[in-house]
Design a protein around this motif. Structure first.
Motif, PDB file in Angstrom:
ATOM      1  N   ILE A 140      37.080  26.551  38.466  1.00 46.37           N
ATOM      2  CA  ILE A 140      37.629  26.720  39.666  1.00 46.37           C
ATOM      3  C   ILE A 140      36.670  26.806  40.616  1.00 46.37           C
ATOM      4  O   ILE A 140      35.784  27.762  40.390  1.00 46.37           O
ATOM      5  CB  ILE A 140      38.596  28.009  39.471  1.00 46.37           C
ATOM      6  CG1 ILE A 140      39.490  27.985  38.622  1.00 46.37           C
ATOM      7  CG2 ILE A 140      39.318  28.097  40.819  1.00 46.37           C
ATOM      8  CD1 ILE A 140      40.499  26.606  38.673  1.00 46.37           C
ATOM      9  N   VAL A 141      36.803  25.829  41.935  1.00 42.10           N
ATOM     10  CA  VAL A 141      35.662  26.295  42.839  1.00 42.10           C
ATOM     11  C   VAL A 141      36.239  26.520  44.214  1.00 42.10           C
ATOM     12  O   VAL A 141      37.204  25.823  44.509  1.00 42.10           O
ATOM     13  CB  VAL A 141      35.043  24.810  42.844  1.00 42.10           C
ATOM     14  CG1 VAL A 141      33.954  24.663  43.900  1.00 42.10           C
ATOM     15  CG2 VAL A 141      34.439  24.150  41.481  1.00 42.10           C
ATOM     16  N   LEU A 189      41.415  35.401  39.794  1.00 44.18           N
ATOM     17  CA  LEU A 189      40.688  34.929  38.716  1.00 44.18           C
ATOM     18  C   LEU A 189      39.058  35.405  39.102  1.00 44.18           C
ATOM     19  O   LEU A 189      38.221  35.280  38.259  1.00 44.18           O
ATOM     20  CB  LEU A 189      40.382  33.379  39.119  1.00 44.18           C
ATOM     21  CG  LEU A 189      41.686  32.632  38.529  1.00 44.18           C
ATOM     22  CD1 LEU A 189      41.621  31.201  38.927  1.00 44.18           C
ATOM     23  CD2 LEU A 189      41.898  32.970  37.299  1.00 44.18           C
ATOM     24  N   ALA A 190      38.819  36.099  40.063  1.00 42.02           N
ATOM     25  CA  ALA A 190      37.365  36.436  40.553  1.00 42.02           C
ATOM     26  C   ALA A 190      37.296  38.068  40.188  1.00 42.02           C
ATOM     27  O   ALA A 190      36.084  38.609  40.579  1.00 42.02           O
ATOM     28  CB  ALA A 190      37.093  36.113  41.973  1.00 42.02           C
ATOM     29  N   ASP A 238      29.433  31.116  38.519  1.00 43.46           N
ATOM     30  CA  ASP A 238      29.889  32.060  37.172  1.00 43.46           C
ATOM     31  C   ASP A 238      30.409  31.434  36.038  1.00 43.46           C
ATOM     32  O   ASP A 238      31.124  31.951  35.234  1.00 43.46           O
ATOM     33  CB  ASP A 238      30.845  33.053  37.816  1.00 43.46           C
ATOM     34  CG  ASP A 238      30.850  34.359  36.675  1.00 43.46           C
ATOM     35  OD1 ASP A 238      29.853  34.596  35.933  1.00 43.46           O
ATOM     36  OD2 ASP A 238      31.886  35.068  36.788  1.00 43.46           O
ATOM     37  N   GLY A 239      29.775  30.162  35.927  1.00 40.47           N
ATOM     38  CA  GLY A 239      30.351  28.994  34.813  1.00 40.47           C
ATOM     39  C   GLY A 239      31.630  28.400  35.330  1.00 40.47           C
ATOM     40  O   GLY A 239      31.711  27.401  35.518  1.00 40.47           O
ATOM     41  N   ASP A 240      32.825  28.993  35.086  1.00 38.53           N
ATOM     42  CA  ASP A 240      34.059  28.601  35.227  1.00 38.53           C
ATOM     43  C   ASP A 240      34.603  28.972  36.597  1.00 38.53           C
ATOM     44  O   ASP A 240      35.794  28.498  37.087  1.00 38.53           O
ATOM     45  CB  ASP A 240      35.009  28.911  34.012  1.00 38.53           C
ATOM     46  CG  ASP A 240      35.174  30.543  34.049  1.00 38.53           C
ATOM     47  OD1 ASP A 240      34.411  31.272  34.657  1.00 38.53           O
ATOM     48  OD2 ASP A 240      35.939  30.865  33.263  1.00 38.53           O
ATOM     49  N   VAL A 241      34.111  29.882  37.440  1.00 39.89           N
ATOM     50  CA  VAL A 241      34.427  30.022  38.675  1.00 39.89           C
ATOM     51  C   VAL A 241      33.062  29.826  39.682  1.00 39.89           C
ATOM     52  O   VAL A 241      31.922  30.616  39.551  1.00 39.89           O
ATOM     53  CB  VAL A 241      34.906  31.630  38.896  1.00 39.89           C
ATOM     54  CG1 VAL A 241      35.305  31.817  40.408  1.00 39.89           C
ATOM     55  CG2 VAL A 241      36.205  31.785  38.175  1.00 39.89           C
ATOM     56  N   ILE A 242      33.199  29.034  40.568  1.00 43.73           N
ATOM     57  CA  ILE A 242      31.977  28.727  41.429  1.00 43.73           C
ATOM     58  C   ILE A 242      32.441  28.845  42.854  1.00 43.73           C
ATOM     59  O   ILE A 242      33.574  28.336  43.428  1.00 43.73           O
ATOM     60  CB  ILE A 242      31.526  27.280  41.214  1.00 43.73           C
ATOM     61  CG1 ILE A 242      31.067  27.086  39.766  1.00 43.73           C
ATOM     62  CG2 ILE A 242      30.399  26.983  42.182  1.00 43.73           C
ATOM     63  CD1 ILE A 242      32.119  26.622  38.924  1.00 43.73           C
ATOM     64  N   THR A 243      31.458  29.662  43.614  1.00 46.44           N
ATOM     65  CA  THR A 243      31.929  29.712  45.184  1.00 46.44           C
ATOM     66  C   THR A 243      30.795  29.224  46.008  1.00 46.44           C
ATOM     67  O   THR A 243      29.622  29.337  45.444  1.00 46.44           O
ATOM     68  CB  THR A 243      32.547  31.022  45.375  1.00 46.44           C
ATOM     69  OG1 THR A 243      31.724  31.969  44.868  1.00 46.44           O
ATOM     70  CG2 THR A 243      34.014  31.408  44.941  1.00 46.44           C
TER      71      THR A 243
END
Length: 341
Positions: free
Chosen positions: A124-125, A139-140, A173-178
């Motif tokens: 998820i980006v 998710l964060a 963070d691997g599967d969560v990118i911002t």
């Protein structure tokens, strides 16, 4: 020209089996009424342009979707048509929320679709204020996110379970990118290309897009500060250039300040006003970034890279590299030294 034939397992001749087409990585990009066309175009521009031959040859398949497909308004004076709905998130490999509005609640169907996609293995980006939607989805929680520096404090207050940073261009963070605001979305998407396909592919793409392959630093340098009109004659700018060309030297602050014809105290104060960080912090970031480039482009030993970047020893290199980039030099080299396809 005759058809190419091959022997089957039974020994008879028949048509040669067709070559398998590699599975394309699906990127679902979430649009909403009032979205900025620029923010929406970033993932399409980056993921749709990698490789020669245009969008059809890209290893990515980009799908634009919305909670309510159809015609969406934009603040640019024209509307856009989005044919796909939230079902596009099902089976997507990457889901991008390219922007959001701070005061816009996250609709429950969108929240459920994001969480379902994440549970199915999608990364998820959130680009720019898209971090707000990611935070609102839950998710964060317990994770670190980045957003535009002007919205970071407000996001932290609105979602206390999320660690918000305003001093980076993107957080992975691997599967969560911002990512940070606006142009930093390009940096973040290019980072994902590097992560998926290696430095060579990302560098070639950056060249076509006229972008820096890797733009290091923090958002602090973009917070409004007074900038001299004549940068060519700016002693601070010249001092930064001088330092970048002497990274392998032991640079003490007094010597560095003298290149700008300033006292140590004045140099430190003006440097912080310009960059948002101390000279020592800025110099460390330059050294680690140079080490990153050497890891990606050479087979030099850790000791050699540490010496060439002014970090001294391999122990120092590993310590500062992990502290600033969240990974070890060896892991970074292994990740970004993919052989060319």
């Amino acid at each position: 020209m005759p058809d190419i034939v091959s022997k089957s397992r039974s020994g008879t001749l028949g048509p040669a089996p067709a070559a398998r087409t590699p599975r394309r990585h699906t990127v679902a990009v979430l649009a909403f009424p009032g979205i900025s066309p620029f923010h929406l175009s970033v993932p399409s521009l980056v993921f749709g342009r990698i490789g020669a031959g245009g969008a059809e040859a890209s290893p990515y398949r980009v799908v634009i979707c919305a909670e309510r497909p159809g015609t969406l308004s934009t603040p640019a004076g024209f509307d856009i048509v989005v044919p796909a709905g939230l079902e596009a998130l099902d089976g997507a490999d990457t889901v991008v929320v390219p922007s959001w509005e701070r005061d816009m609640p996250l609709p429950e169907p969108v929240r459920a679709a994001l969480r379902r996609a994440h549970a199915d293995g999608a990364r998820i980006v959130g680009l720019c204020l898209g971090a707000w939607a990611i935070a609102a989805s839950g998710l964060a929680d317990g994770r670190e996110v980045t957003t535009h520096w002007s919205a970071a404090a407000e996001l932290a207050r609105a979602h206390p379970a999320v660690r918000v940073r305003a001093d980076t261009l993107w957080s992975d963070d691997g599967d969560v990118i911002t990512s940070a605001g606006v142009a930093a979305a390009l940096d973040c998407c290019l980072h994902l290309v590097r992560k998926d396909h290696g430095s060579r592919a990302a560098t070639e793409l950056a060249r076509r897009l006229v972008l820096a392959p890797h733009r290091s630093g923090s958002q602090a340098q973009y917070i409004p500060v007074a900038v001299p009109e004549a940068l060519d004659n700016d002693p601070l700018e010249q001092a930064m250039v001088w330092a970048r060309t002497h990274l392998d030297d032991p640079l003490d602050l007094d010597t560095w300040a003298r290149t700008a014809l300033m006292s140590r105290r004045t140099f430190t104060r003006r440097f912080r006003d310009r960059t948002g960080s101390s000279p020592q912090q800025w110099l460390l970031h330059q050294r680690v970034d140079h080490a990153r480039l050497l890891l990606e482009s050479t087979d030099d030993t850790m000791d050699r890279i540490a010496a060439d970047t002014g970090l001294g020893t391999a122990v120092n290199l590993r310590h500062h590299f992990h502290r600033l980039l969240g990974t070890s030099p060896a892991a970074h080299r292994m990740l970004f030294r993919h052989p060319a396809a």
